[in-house]
Motif scaffolding. Structure first.
Motif, PDB file in Angstrom:
ATOM      1  N   ALA A 290       0.961  -1.094   0.005  1.00 23.38           N
ATOM      2  CA  ALA A 290      -0.001   0.017  -0.037  1.00 23.38           C
ATOM      3  C   ALA A 290       0.822   1.359  -0.134  1.00 23.38           C
ATOM      4  N   PRO A 291       1.198   1.672  -0.921  1.00 23.50           N
ATOM      5  CA  PRO A 291       2.094   2.821  -1.215  1.00 23.50           C
ATOM      6  C   PRO A 291       1.460   4.395  -0.884  1.00 23.50           C
ATOM      7  N   SER A 292       2.528   4.955  -0.462  1.00 26.21           N
ATOM      8  CA  SER A 292       2.194   6.510  -0.148  1.00 26.21           C
ATOM      9  C   SER A 292       3.528   7.377  -0.416  1.00 26.21           C
ATOM     10  N   TYR A 293       3.524   8.572  -0.175  1.00 20.76           N
ATOM     11  CA  TYR A 293       4.552   9.352  -0.096  1.00 20.76           C
ATOM     12  C   TYR A 293       4.385  10.628   0.610  1.00 20.76           C
ATOM     13  N   ASN A 294       5.512  11.252   1.082  1.00 21.37           N
ATOM     14  CA  ASN A 294       5.639  12.365   2.070  1.00 21.37           C
ATOM     15  C   ASN A 294       6.251  13.336   1.290  1.00 21.37           C
ATOM     16  N   LEU A 295       5.881  14.820   1.275  1.00 21.39           N
ATOM     17  CA  LEU A 295       6.726  15.858   0.985  1.00 21.39           C
ATOM     18  C   LEU A 295       6.930  16.666   2.159  1.00 21.39           C
ATOM     19  N   GLY A 296       8.257  17.258   2.203  1.00 21.23           N
ATOM     20  CA  GLY A 296       8.446  18.211   3.422  1.00 21.23           C
ATOM     21  C   GLY A 296       9.191  19.335   3.000  1.00 21.23           C
ATOM     22  N   LEU A 297       9.058  20.471   3.592  1.00 21.01           N
ATOM     23  CA  LEU A 297      10.017  21.629   3.504  1.00 21.01           C
ATOM     24  C   LEU A 297      10.140  22.272   4.916  1.00 21.01           C
ATOM     25  N   MET A 298      11.522  22.666   4.921  1.00 22.95           N
ATOM     26  CA  MET A 298      12.026  23.420   6.366  1.00 22.95           C
ATOM     27  C   MET A 298      12.973  24.458   6.140  1.00 22.95           C
ATOM     28  N   TRP A 299      12.226  25.658   6.603  1.00 21.81           N
ATOM     29  CA  TRP A 299      13.194  27.008   6.420  1.00 21.81           C
ATOM     30  C   TRP A 299      13.516  27.374   7.933  1.00 21.81           C
ATOM     31  N   GLU A 300      15.025  27.449   8.074  1.00 22.85           N
ATOM     32  CA  GLU A 300      15.191  27.742   9.359  1.00 22.85           C
ATOM     33  C   GLU A 300      16.448  28.956   9.307  1.00 22.85           C
TER      34      GLU A 300
END
Length: 554
Positions: A290-300
């Motif tokens: 059962a595939p899925s995906y995660n997309l992320g962004l981080m600004w520091e």
């Protein structure tokens, strides 16, 4: 009569799918990472090590060299369920429900003379589904569910890209009870599991302030159920009245005339009772990938402030499995009696009723299910050099669970009957309305650096329920909930850290009589599931979690 054949099958398959909704709300983010639990899951801008794969893959950019994480989480589910009869309780004039009534079975009165008061129907132990054995296993009273996880990440020297993968359980919960427990009519044993066994991920350091990340989750999904079945509604009450009142004078004096006039109904050796057991159901549905995906962004932009954002995609699944039903004697007898009369046979043929109900039934079933998408964003901010606060808001797309549609590998006679009365039913499909909502939620976490080696953490996350008030039930022993977390992190040396966490989730729910069409509504139109029709229902759920994480760099 049409009700009899439909009920066990429809309720059985419905329960199997509905358990996924229950557990998804109950267990979201409870078995992924212990540091996140101690921070109220407010970690999108401050993702925890390799568990950033789940919470925000952009956070993997903070890892240098080779790092491994190993952690274990144990959860103890304490689910209390209480049932009671309100004033004036009855189902079509009957109130001698053995769940809430102390009257002896031989008591001739149809009205209860001695109610029990509050009846305990607590969950008694944890259960899990074991894929290799293809069965549910009871863990025993007081034994918690364990969810070990492990991950590895690597960032080559001088590279802007970090690579990682992990094995973890986004969701793993289950419970069970012994035979005779009053709560067994909405699940004697239940288990729901989503295990991500491979999660190739990467993060890219765009510049000193911005990083992006993505992960692909390959997961195993399973749901399994064993439950007793009963249907205390007005229609079954009518059939009991016919058996008690109309048929009583002809029980030992029937002839061909009474058979023709009464459709043979009085030939049943056992009459229907709205409080009687209709059978038992076992069902399991699963999918290996059962595939899925995660997309992320981080600004520091500084050491004192960071902003994070993650999108966790929906996971489209085609769950397949089997169901097994053991039918009780009373409904089998009624259909046999109906077909013992010429007029009854004609009546059954006109409406397409089955000619008989077997002692047991089995078959194949499948359904399209979407594990809901989730969005979360948050900040971290150091209000003092040694004191950091995290705050997140999140949204989960439970609204897409407007209905569940089950598909069978052949035409089912029960569905042929049901389609005469219900929308969303064909000869080989059954659509069950759920009407879930998509609430927003938030969480807050605080981390205090007591020394250069020791960090203390605390978190709070109030969880809003996606279940409408008129759909609440004991299978979802949680409505609005609160999650509290405490933890500490200790650095043994420059390359080794250990985190410890204690978390506690609690939820109380009150379902007054006749307020939920999936629990305790009365009337003739509760065609799917109302095992506690007319009763007051209360739930009190407490989940205690303990965890340890060992993180090292090589």
């Amino acid at each position: 009569m049409l009700y009899l054949r439909l009920r066990p099958l429809a309720a059985a398959i419905f329960l199997t799918g509905f358990s996924s909704v229950a557990f998804a709300q109950l267990g979201q983010n409870l078995s992924v990472d212990i540091r996140s639990l101690s921070m109220g899951n407010a970690v999108t801008a401050d993702p925890p090590g390799i568990s950033a794969i789940h919470f925000n893959p952009a956070g993997l950019a903070k890892i240098e060299g080779l790092q491994t994480d190993v952690q274990g989480i144990v959860a103890n589910f304490n689910v209390k369920r209480d049932l009671s009869a309100p004033a004036g309780y009855n189902v079509f004039g009957y109130s001698d429900d053995p769940i809430v009534c102390n009257d002896a079975p031989e008591n001739p009165s149809s009205l209860c003379t001695d109610f029990k008061g509050t009846v305990n129907a607590d969950v008694e132990y944890a259960s899990i589904y074991v894929p290799i054995l293809k069965k549910m296993v009871d863990l025993g009273e007081g034994v918690p569910i364990a969810a070990p996880t492990a991950g590895v990440a690597y960032k080559p020297p001088g590279s802007k890209v970090t690579y990682a993968t992990a094995i973890y359980a986004p969701l793993i919960v289950g419970y069970g009870s012994e035979n005779g427990n009053p709560g067994n009519f909405m699940g004697q044993q239940m288990a729901f599991e989503r295990i991500t066994y491979l999660s190739p991920s990467f993060a890219f350091q765009v510049n000193d302030e911005l990083s992006l990340g993505a992960s692909l989750g390959m997961s195993y999904q399973a749901m399994s159920l064993k439950t007793d079945l009963r249907f205390p509604n007005e229609l079954i009450g009518v059939l009991r009245m016919v058996d008690d009142v109309v048929c009583s004078p002809f029980r030992d004096n029937s002839d061909i005339i009474t058979d023709l006039l009464l459709l043979g109904l009085c030939n049943a050796n056992e009459g229907l009772n709205p409080f009687g057991k209709f059978g038992q159901l076992k069902a399991t549905m699963e999918q290996s990938l059962a595939p899925s995906y995660n997309l992320g962004l981080m600004w520091e932009p500084s050491d004192d402030f960071a902003f994070g954002m993650v999108y966790q995609s929906e996971s489209k699944m085609r769950l397949k499995g089997k169901y097994y039903i053991d039918n009780a004697n009373a409904p089998r007898e009624l259909i046999r009696a109906l077909n013992s009369s010429a007029t009854g046979q004609i009546f059954a043929a006109i409406l397409g009723f089955p000619s008989y109900i077997p002692a047991s039934e089995s078959g194949l079933v499948s359904m399209d299910l979407k594990y809901p998408a989730h969005f979360q964003a948050g900040i971290k901010y150091k209000i003092l050099p040694d004191l950091q606060i995290n705050f997140d808001v999140g949204w989960t797309d439970y609204k897409q669970w407007d209905q569940f549609k089950f598909e069978f590998d052949r035409q089912v006679s029960a569905l042929k009957i049901a389609k005469l009365l219900s929308n969303g039913v064909t000869d080989s499909t059954l659509a069950v309305p759920l009407k879930f909502t998509s609430p927003w939620s938030w969480g807050i976490g605080i981390e205090y650096s007591a020394t250069d080696r020791l960090k203390l953490r605390a978190g709070y996350e109030p969880r809003s329920s996606a279940t409408p008030d008129d759909k609440r039930n004991t299978m979802i022993p949680i409505n609005n909930a609160q999650l509290f977390g405490l933890g500490l992190g200790y650095r043994f040396d420059a390359d080794t850290d250990i985190d410890l966490t204690l978390a506690f989730l609690r939820s109380r729910d009150n379902i007054p009589a006749n307020t939920s069409s999936l629990s305790n509504a009365t009337g003739v139109d509760n065609l799917i599931l109302n095992p506690y029709a007319g009763l007051n229902v209360r739930t009190n759920t407490q989940v205690t979690l303990l965890g340890i994480n060992y993180r090292t760099r090589w």
